[in-house]
Write a protein that holds these residues in place. Sequence first.
Motif, PDB file in Angstrom:
ATOM      1  N   ILE A  70      46.329  11.008 -17.278  1.00  0.00           N
ATOM      2  CA  ILE A  70      46.633   9.590 -17.434  1.00  0.00           C
ATOM      3  C   ILE A  70      46.939   9.038 -16.049  1.00  0.00           C
ATOM      4  O   ILE A  70      47.886   9.493 -15.396  1.00  0.00           O
ATOM      5  N   HIS A  71      46.165   8.099 -15.605  1.00  0.00           N
ATOM      6  CA  HIS A  71      46.329   7.559 -14.259  1.00  0.00           C
ATOM      7  C   HIS A  71      46.416   6.042 -14.319  1.00  0.00           C
ATOM      8  O   HIS A  71      46.051   5.416 -15.322  1.00  0.00           O
ATOM      9  N   ALA A  72      46.879   5.469 -13.247  1.00  0.00           N
ATOM     10  CA  ALA A  72      46.935   4.007 -13.141  1.00  0.00           C
ATOM     11  C   ALA A  72      45.530   3.477 -12.935  1.00  0.00           C
ATOM     12  O   ALA A  72      44.862   3.817 -11.953  1.00  0.00           O
ATOM     13  N   GLU A  73      45.069   2.663 -13.876  1.00  0.00           N
ATOM     14  CA  GLU A  73      43.721   2.127 -13.762  1.00  0.00           C
ATOM     15  C   GLU A  73      43.640   1.081 -12.653  1.00  0.00           C
ATOM     16  O   GLU A  73      44.609   0.383 -12.365  1.00  0.00           O
ATOM     17  N   VAL A  74      42.496   1.023 -12.035  1.00  0.00           N
ATOM     18  CA  VAL A  74      42.235  -0.004 -11.026  1.00  0.00           C
ATOM     19  C   VAL A  74      41.629  -1.201 -11.734  1.00  0.00           C
ATOM     20  O   VAL A  74      40.500  -1.144 -12.225  1.00  0.00           O
ATOM     21  N   CYS A  75      42.388  -2.267 -11.821  1.00  0.00           N
ATOM     22  CA  CYS A  75      41.936  -3.446 -12.569  1.00  0.00           C
ATOM     23  C   CYS A  75      41.146  -4.375 -11.648  1.00  0.00           C
ATOM     24  O   CYS A  75      41.535  -4.602 -10.503  1.00  0.00           O
TER      25      CYS A  75
END
Length: 394
Positions: A70-75
């Motif tokens: 689970i990673h921080a998505e690049v929006c």
Amino acid sequence: MAAISAWFWNERFWLPHNVTWADLADPAPGVEYPKAGHLLSALPLALWIFAVRILFERFVASPCARSLHIHAEVCRRAQPNAVLEKVFTSITKSPDSYHLDGLSKQLDWEVRKVQRWFRHRRNQDKPSMLTKFCESMWRLMFYLCIFTYGIHFLWQTPWMWDTRHCWYNYPYQVLTPGMFYYYVSELAFYWSLMFSQFTDIKRKDFLIMFIHHLATVSLISFSYANNMLRVGSLVMCVHDSSDILLEAAKLANYAKYQRLCDFLFVVFGVVFFITRLVIYPVWILNSTLFESWDIIGPYPSWWLFNSLLLVLQVLHVIWSYLIARIAIKAMLRGKVSKDDRSDVESSSEDEGDPTKERVKALSLRSSFPKGENGTNGTNGHCIPRARAHISHTC
């Protein structure tokens, strides 16, 4: 100020007949009764809990999330545009067809391009899956710890097994260290939620949840001030039980363990119904309404306390209905339910209704349509934030 204080702490409101604050002010050596001043200790503890949360999310929850991929998505960010930004911040975040047509003509853009800009602008303020996972993991750990402590403490008390002990010798009931720590910890946690709500995941019910936390703090403080701690501890323990399962279900969903998520949500629903629709009215309300009437009799703050607990029961019925409806719809229709409260917005290119937001409800993995990448179309969305509906008010 003295006059206001005397009016607020009127003995005829707070205490049973023939009892005064002076009677509680000077107990026997080694005996302590609850005092309103004790509640001030919850404020520094709330700041400490908030600091522990930051450390926990950074050094425990985040590594766990990364181990589960689970990673921080690049929006994708919206391109800078002064006109659209002004509309977004001061008029509407989801323009209707009238505004879209006007902006399209003003900027000489296609309507779909304007819609896409607003969608990207909304999404760039959304928290990442990593952020939501860390928040839920922190809540899960706190609820698990405080519920375990509450069960361990209450297991040794007589009022756990006979609720009439909540009222014997009231209000001359001794404050034990275990009770003090339990109450102040719960109160401090809700103070910390009020503080952190301004930095947590922003949802449409921000104001409602703020009022909820404020009401919870007020009710916990109220029950402490007039020494209704015994029955208050039972209320807190009953409400903590189902919150553990809800946060666990959300974690399973973020990690894409769908079968586990479905199972935990079903168990959560069962526990919620049992604790809020059976145990709470039969065990607790019966004691506060009838047993207390027989033992100590009614007085003004008694009426207020029971009125608040009855309002809470009405909310339990409403939230139970909402949970049941979510589960039944998902099982009967076999598709994703929608909850306008969610902070998660669809990334679909279909802009027919830009105000709709999609959330994951209780549903079997095979029930979801396939997404563009061939995976199940959950898009990582969390189950409906039933926690916001399921008030943890004490």
